[in-house]
Scaffold this active site. Structure first.
Site: not given
Ligand code: ACM
Ligand code: ZN
Length: 734
Positions: A180, A253, A316
């Site tokens: 991440d 991420h 995201e």
């Molecule tokens: C997430 O909670 N962004 C998968």
């Protein structure tokens, strides 16, 4: 009188064991028989049949209860194993305890393991076992737990302890979130900087993400798992029936990877591994070079992890840099892609093709639906169940993990002692209501593999914090993924506190007792409000100043007045925790509000008394107390039941942009004596967090209109979505 009491107690005990016994999750069919098997601390199993790799684990498991498990020639075995190849359900088993011993019918390692877990939990004392017949099989084939090891790092030994607890609850997938923005955690031999650079950040945010001004700890933080360590964990989990699904996040991420290899971004800019939370614009560029880097990474990952499914993230991913990037633009032109969503879909399809060529499949968060789903991809539905339903309708396999039931980083209670969390509100009872196939038409249910609890760790800095957030909510999750005809919640919590909490204590696992706090049942009472203290389990008692107490009444007062109570809860002589309640009395206390705009189901409590229940929304926000609305105009009307004079009106609002909660922009107050004709008494922009009117007013009805921002502004988390408006309490006084 005495006789009646004895009879009642007896009835209660029998009923309890019929509803939920000591095995978690509750087997599909479990019947007590009148026999018992006496074994005096020693159980024996057929040495020719017990799988050699599983046996030491079973020995260790039973050893925790001081039971000696021994492998012996088949004639002497007291646990008799009967392997039936034709069992319909691969994980199912039958288990019978009679006076001559224990008979297990099973089909493979999975079902044998499940039988041994059940047997282990059936044993309530180390000498004898009550007769029972069990016939069991899970409702869902995918029963997962996710743990984020990027935001915070946990050692292999800590993960082993966690996975060991998962196994006891018959979970069978560990979704290991390895990469991440805040740290890359898995060794990749071809790209050593991923761990020499990407596994370390210089500093970590202190406190909540939305707190201003921001503050950092200025401490180097990080760590990573070598490939050997990861393989060791894979073996450890395999023995416990758990497959590890690794997650390598892309295209978003990616800050930790880009800190190591900035040339893989759109801008090439050198940025550090980030020490704060959220969503960042710097993502993997869609260029060929980046995709082939990711394929190399996945090649090594697929060598370490035997799982058929590989998680490629997909959530995201802001597209702002892609939209400005010449390399991304030329890929769009070459491939006739019209939108950046289509570019993401192109990216994921390319990765999928590579993974498929290795004989494996990808799973991604539900954003991979945007721009078109890759042909063989599985979907993990987190933003709600809608993504999962859409994928099922396209005949793709789905794991349901919607935030509202499955995000174990949310608060589990509003108690002041709850440690800081990201926000949200997910008490045990809500987890127990989860049903992964809810809202699905019959023909699409077959595509739902199961469900998963997610532990994101921005606010879980160590394994004790992870355990506290996980337990006992994981017990409820295990229950709903195993058994479709679960017992009523009250029976589940009774059994949980009788049988499972002692096991967690015995295993040295931290857990929350918040579900044992009194539940407030709020009713209007002729001169104010009445709070019943509802017992979650029969054994718990509440006391106030050393006197047993079952409820509290508060009188309505013309001035704002606070009443504080410290309620102690006990089970026997064991104190659980002290609940500190402050109830606020005022002129609207216990008066009903009619909501023209309904609060959102996630943040709605106490019905038409939610704004006048005398419980003021606390800060920091812990998920309950406040009413939450997801609309830009809110309207409701208070009925004071008679024309009343007051000089002051106030309503608290919350401003927490990090959680998508914004203070409203303006409000309007109207009053009426008959509920038909209303006159304007105030109209104002917000000035601080309080809606407030100070003037002489006289009315029976008070109508409140609140106007919020239509959309979250650009550059903020949740940009472009409707912000939440949180309000509480509506206070009137003289
Ligand atoms: C997430 O909670 N962004 C998968
Ligand atoms: Zn680019």
């Amino acid at each position: 009188m005495k006789i009646t009491l004895v009879v009642l107690l007896f009835f209660f005990t029998t009923q309890l064991s019929a509803q939920h016994g000591p095995v978690f999750p509750q087997p599909i069919k479990l019947e007590q028989t009148t026999t018992k098997f006496v074994f005096n601390g020693r159980l024996t199993v057929d040495e020719t049949q017990i799988p050699k790799d599983l046996f030491p684990y079973f020995q260790e498991l039973f050893g925790r209860q001081f039971i000696h498990l021994e492998a012996v020639p088949s004639k002497q075995a007291t646990i008799r194993l009967n392997r039936i190849q034709t069992f319909v359900y691969t994980e199912g088993y039958n288990l019978t305890v009679s006076n001559s011993g224990i008979d297990i019918q099973y089909s493979n390692d999975e079902s044998l393991r499940n039988a041994f877990q059940t047997l282990n939990q059936l044993i309530q004392n180390p000498r004898e076992l009550a007769g029972v017949t069990v016939s069991d099989q899970p409702a869902f084939s995918y029963r997962g737990v996710h743990l984020d090891c990027s935001r915070h790092f946990f050692t292999i030994n800590e993960l082993k302890k966690f996975i060991d607890q998962m196994a006891k609850l018959k979970f069978n997938r560990f979704h290991w979130h390895l990469t991440d923005d805040q740290g890359w955690r898995i060794e990749i031999k071809k790209y050593p900087k991923l761990t020499s650079v990407g596994a370390w950040r210089d500093s970590t945010l202190i406190g909540h993400f939305s707190k201003q001004p921001v503050e950092y700890d200025h401490q180097k933080y990080g760590g990573f798992y070598t490939q050997e360590e990861a393989k060791e964990l894979v073996r450890f989990a395999q023995i416990r029936g758990i497959e590890i699904i690794p997650e390598i996040e892309m295209p978003g991420h990616a800050r930790a990877a880009l800190a190591a290899y900035p040339e893989l971004s759109c801008t090439g800019q050198q940025l550090p591994v980030v020490g704060t939370w959220g969503v960042f614009d710097e993502v993997f560029c869609s260029q060929e070079k980046t995709r082939s880097f990711l394929k190399d990474v996945l090649d090594e990952v697929m060598e370490i992890f035997p799982s058929h499914v590989i998680h490629i993230g997909g959530d995201e991913c802001p597209k702002v840099n892609w939209e400005k990037c010449p390399k991304c633009k030329s890929i769009m032109t070459e491939n006739k892609l019209k939108t950046s969503h289509e570019l993401q879909s192109f990216f994921i399809r390319d990765i999928e093709k590579h993974v498929n060529e290795k004989g494996k499949v990808i799973i991604g968060w539900d954003e991979i639906l945007e721009g078109g789903l890759a042909p063989n991809a599985q979907v993990m539905s987190w933003q709600g169940v809608e993504g999962g339903i859409a994928a099922a309708k396209q005949k793709h396999s789905v794991v349901m993990t919607p935030t509202s039931y499955c995000y174990f980083d949310y608060y589990q209670s509003g108690h002041p002692s709850e440690p800081l969390a990201i926000g949200g509100y997910l008490p045990l009872e809500k987890v127990y209501q989860f049903n992964p196939v809810n809202r699905l038409e019959e023909e699409y249910k077959q595509y739902i593999l199961g469900g998963q609890a997610n532990l994101w760790t921005e606010y879980l800095p160590n394994i004790q914090a992870v355990e506290y957030n996980a337990f006992p909510r994981l017990v409820a999750m295990a229950e709903v993924l195993w058994n479709k005809s679960k017992v009523p919640y009250s029976d589940f919590v009774e059994a949980l506190s009788n049988y499972y909490l002692p096991q967690l204590r015995n295993d040295g696992v931290r857990f929350s007792t918040s579900f044992l706090d009194p539940k407030l049942e709020i009713r209007p009472y002729k001169t104010g409000i009445s709070y019943g203290l509802i017992k979650p389990v029969n054994e718990v008692v509440f006391s106030l100043n050393n006197e047993l107490v079952t409820g509290i009444n508060i009188e309505r007062t013309p001035q704002v007045q606070e009443h504080r109570y410290l309620i102690h809860s006990n089970i026997g002589d064991q104190e659980l925790r002290v609940c500190d309640y402050t109830f606020t009395s005022h002129l609207a206390l216990g008066k009903s509000v009619k909501f023209d705009t309904q609060p959102h189901e996630k943040y709605n409590h106490n019905g038409n008394l939610g704004l006048t229940d005398g419980v003021i929304g606390g800060i920091p926000w812990k998920g309950d107390q406040w009413l939450g609305f997801n609309e830009d105009t809110i309207q409701f009307t208070l009925d004071l039941e008679e024309v009343t004079k007051f000089n002051h009106l106030q309503i608290g609002t919350l401003n927490d942009p990090g959680s998508w909660i914004y203070r409203p922009e303006r409000f309007q107050i109207q009053t009426s004596s008959n509920g038909k004709k209303f006159k304007n008494v105030a109209k104002s922009k917000m000035n601080g967090d309080l809606i407030e009117v100070k003037k002489k007013m006289k009315a029976r009805y008070v109508r409140v209109l609140i106007y919020s921002k239509e959309l979250i502004p650009p550059g903020q988390t949740g940009a472009g979505f409707t912000p939440w408006t949180f309000i509480n309490e509506l206070i009137l006084s003289r």
